[in-house]
Design a protein around this motif. Sequence first.
Motif, PDB file in Angstrom:
ATOM      1  N   ASP A 245       0.870  -1.175   0.000  1.00 45.94           N
ATOM      2  CA  ASP A 245       0.000   0.000   0.000  1.00 45.94           C
ATOM      3  C   ASP A 245       0.905   1.223   0.000  1.00 45.94           C
ATOM      4  OD1 ASP A 245      -2.550   1.307   2.314  1.00 45.94           O
ATOM      5  OD2 ASP A 245      -1.846   1.987   0.354  1.00 45.94           O
ATOM      6  N   PHE A 246       0.790   2.066  -1.027  1.00 45.03           N
ATOM      7  CA  PHE A 246       1.711   3.201  -1.149  1.00 45.03           C
ATOM      8  C   PHE A 246       1.575   4.163   0.023  1.00 45.03           C
ATOM      9  CE2 PHE A 246       4.418   6.261  -2.989  1.00 45.03           C
ATOM     10  CZ  PHE A 246       3.838   7.506  -2.821  1.00 45.03           C
ATOM     11  N   PHE A 247       0.337   4.444   0.447  1.00 47.15           N
ATOM     12  CA  PHE A 247       0.160   5.435   1.506  1.00 47.15           C
ATOM     13  C   PHE A 247       0.616   4.911   2.864  1.00 47.15           C
ATOM     14  CE2 PHE A 247      -1.347   8.807  -0.925  1.00 47.15           C
ATOM     15  CZ  PHE A 247      -2.219   8.343  -1.883  1.00 47.15           C
ATOM     16  N   ALA A 248       0.483   3.617   3.081  1.00 47.06           N
ATOM     17  CA  ALA A 248       1.017   3.030   4.315  1.00 47.06           C
ATOM     18  C   ALA A 248       2.538   3.182   4.325  1.00 47.06           C
ATOM     19  CB  ALA A 248       0.636   1.556   4.411  1.00 47.06           C
ATOM     20  N   TRP A 249       3.149   2.928   3.163  1.00 48.44           N
ATOM     21  CA  TRP A 249       4.606   3.076   3.023  1.00 48.44           C
ATOM     22  C   TRP A 249       5.000   4.538   3.239  1.00 48.44           C
ATOM     23  CZ3 TRP A 249       7.699   5.004  -1.306  1.00 48.44           C
ATOM     24  CH2 TRP A 249       9.034   4.616  -1.254  1.00 48.44           C
ATOM     25  N   LEU A 250       4.178   5.439   2.697  1.00 50.58           N
ATOM     26  CA  LEU A 250       4.427   6.879   2.845  1.00 50.58           C
ATOM     27  C   LEU A 250       4.324   7.299   4.310  1.00 50.58           C
ATOM     28  CD1 LEU A 250       4.853   9.510   1.160  1.00 50.58           C
ATOM     29  CD2 LEU A 250       2.387   9.777   1.189  1.00 50.58           C
ATOM     30  N   TYR A 251       3.319   6.770   5.006  1.00 50.30           N
ATOM     31  CA  TYR A 251       3.151   7.084   6.434  1.00 50.30           C
ATOM     32  C   TYR A 251       4.349   6.588   7.237  1.00 50.30           C
ATOM     33  CZ  TYR A 251      -1.744   8.617   6.193  1.00 50.30           C
ATOM     34  OH  TYR A 251      -2.901   9.315   5.945  1.00 50.30           O
ATOM     35  N   THR A 252       4.870   5.417   6.874  1.00 51.31           N
ATOM     36  CA  THR A 252       6.035   4.868   7.586  1.00 51.31           C
ATOM     37  C   THR A 252       7.210   5.828   7.475  1.00 51.31           C
ATOM     38  OG1 THR A 252       5.301   2.637   7.004  1.00 51.31           O
ATOM     39  CG2 THR A 252       7.553   2.864   7.805  1.00 51.31           C
TER      40      THR A 252
ATOM     41  N   HIS B 103      -4.395  -2.864  12.667  1.00 53.78           N
ATOM     42  CA  HIS B 103      -3.434  -3.687  11.927  1.00 53.78           C
ATOM     43  C   HIS B 103      -2.576  -2.827  10.990  1.00 53.78           C
ATOM     44  CE1 HIS B 103      -1.761  -7.119   9.895  1.00 53.78           C
ATOM     45  NE2 HIS B 103      -2.192  -6.654   8.736  1.00 53.78           N
ATOM     46  N   GLU B 104      -3.229  -1.892  10.298  1.00 51.13           N
ATOM     47  CA  GLU B 104      -2.479  -1.010   9.382  1.00 51.13           C
ATOM     48  C   GLU B 104      -1.492  -0.133  10.162  1.00 51.13           C
ATOM     49  OE1 GLU B 104      -5.886   0.824   7.604  1.00 51.13           O
ATOM     50  OE2 GLU B 104      -5.693  -0.303   5.735  1.00 51.13           O
ATOM     51  N   VAL B 105      -1.954   0.369  11.292  1.00 47.77           N
ATOM     52  CA  VAL B 105      -1.081   1.205  12.128  1.00 47.77           C
ATOM     53  C   VAL B 105       0.116   0.385  12.612  1.00 47.77           C
ATOM     54  CG1 VAL B 105      -0.943   2.540  14.271  1.00 47.77           C
ATOM     55  CG2 VAL B 105      -2.985   2.688  12.858  1.00 47.77           C
ATOM     56  N   ALA B 106      -0.131  -0.861  12.975  1.00 53.01           N
ATOM     57  CA  ALA B 106       0.951  -1.741  13.442  1.00 53.01           C
ATOM     58  C   ALA B 106       1.995  -1.934  12.348  1.00 53.01           C
ATOM     59  CB  ALA B 106       0.381  -3.089  13.877  1.00 53.01           C
ATOM     60  N   ILE B 107       1.547  -2.073  11.110  1.00 52.85           N
ATOM     61  CA  ILE B 107       2.479  -2.256   9.989  1.00 52.85           C
ATOM     62  C   ILE B 107       3.310  -0.986   9.794  1.00 52.85           C
ATOM     63  CG2 ILE B 107       2.651  -2.543   7.481  1.00 52.85           C
ATOM     64  CD1 ILE B 107       0.148  -4.342   7.691  1.00 52.85           C
ATOM     65  N   ILE B 108       2.629   0.160   9.858  1.00 55.75           N
ATOM     66  CA  ILE B 108       3.330   1.431   9.630  1.00 55.75           C
ATOM     67  C   ILE B 108       4.368   1.681  10.715  1.00 55.75           C
ATOM     68  CG2 ILE B 108       3.015   3.951   9.671  1.00 55.75           C
ATOM     69  CD1 ILE B 108       0.276   3.405   8.288  1.00 55.75           C
ATOM     70  N   LEU B 109       3.972   1.399  11.950  1.00 53.47           N
ATOM     71  CA  LEU B 109       4.878   1.670  13.068  1.00 53.47           C
ATOM     72  C   LEU B 109       5.821   0.501  13.358  1.00 53.47           C
ATOM     73  CD1 LEU B 109       2.420   3.451  15.535  1.00 53.47           C
ATOM     74  CD2 LEU B 109       3.985   4.473  13.887  1.00 53.47           C
ATOM     75  N   LYS B 110       5.740  -0.536  12.538  1.00 52.41           N
ATOM     76  CA  LYS B 110       6.594  -1.723  12.693  1.00 52.41           C
ATOM     77  C   LYS B 110       6.463  -2.263  14.135  1.00 52.41           C
ATOM     78  CE  LYS B 110      10.024  -0.953   9.113  1.00 52.41           C
ATOM     79  NZ  LYS B 110       9.511   0.237   8.435  1.00 52.41           N
TER      80      LYS B 110
END
Lengths: 249, 214
Positions: free
Chosen positions: B84-91, B171-178
């Motif tokens: 997901d590009f925006f998830a990657w961008l948020y990271t 779940h998405e937040v967990a991925i972004i924040l590793k």
Amino acid sequence: MKCKQVQEMLPLFAGRDLEENRAKLVTAHLQSCGVCSRAAQEYGEAGQLLQMFEPPQFSEAMYTGIRQRVLREIDRKSVTPTMFESISSLFRPPLRLAVAASLLLAVSVLALYFVINRNGGRQNQTVVVETGGSGQRKTPDLQASPEPRPENLATTANPKRSATDLTTFSSRSRKSRFRPSQKRTGATNAELVATRSVDPPQPNISLKSPDTPAEALRMEMQTQDRNIRIIWFSQPTKEGSPSESSKGI
Amino acid sequence: MALALEIQLPVNALTQNQQSLIHLIERAASGDTAAFEQIMIHSQQRVMSMTWRMLGNEADARDASQEVFLRVYKYLGRFKQDQDFFAWLYTITVNVCRDITKKRQQHGERFTSFTAGAGEETLDVLDNSESVDQTLVHTEQRELIARAMATLPDKERASIVLRDIEGLSTHEVAIILKSSSTTVRSQVSSARKKIKLYCEHYLRRKGAGTSHEV
């Protein structure tokens, strides 16, 4: 369910992050508890306030400025790579491995060279340490000659003893090895020969007798203790005079 | 000069939009700066909002946004199409904000309040549909929540911004924040509790002050 348990779950309940079964239990409790119900309402209000946490309206000029600066930086980096980038570009994965492997090989070869040289040097070193009557240590002599391993202890009191019982060293170079020692008096003077050799040298049985009465006879005997060597030598004598012999331990 | 325009699109258009975005990413990864500029236009508002919420002032948010886009360009080659590009961008955005916060702390600077400059801007522009009183109340509430957010640690702030404001799932937040979903839930729960207590405390003090005045 107790109020304390419900109060702990309220933050997640307010954001709909609680599991379904637990959410049902909390809902049931809230219907009968005014305090917890009020707390849940406060969490809801705080959540609504959070939705108002919006940034100010940024101008289009600001966004354009950001984009332009970014593009300018990209152009600059593409034209002039940094030193780090240019150096790191050399270390592409295959080249990096090759460089690392060759460095490792060079270091190994150098290490091997030093180890071999060091071992070879040890074999050829014989350190002769003399201590005089005062106990002062003199500077050691180094001679490039292999040292035979001491096989047995031989007495020097009786020079008539068989040479096969002796492990001797031939005095090849008297100048480098033999120190004309002064007259010694008893056991106060000691002559030590220390060796650094690790390899077990071959016993070298030889007894060099002087061809002419003018030559000195020297015999060295290595005891079982590597640190102790017995050296016996006689100085050249004039006709008619008794030979002087000295014994050093 | 490119124009920035953000429109709410229906779901079908979003899918098409995603495909066009992927196409832009491919072109940008091969060095097409015009394609990269389109990506920036598409995501600048999101990035700027996120950096402002994390850092608290426009100047830092601007610098952070710039750095975010530079890193996006640098690491665009590593982006996978199934991501997901925006998830990657948020990271990337969260990491940049974290780095800036660390640098601030090293220089001994404290967290800048969100209220710096925010109140002035909002008071300048009065919405015609709102009365003055309503606007003032709005401003006061925003300042209150801004102060409450400033008291949160970085990780909790990032969690609650992504979960409650950006609307991403745990779940998405967990991925972004590793991180793990459990950790994110814990951080979000703690953040909500602190915000609620802060608002409660503030309103209680305000109520006590008003009663004194009366």
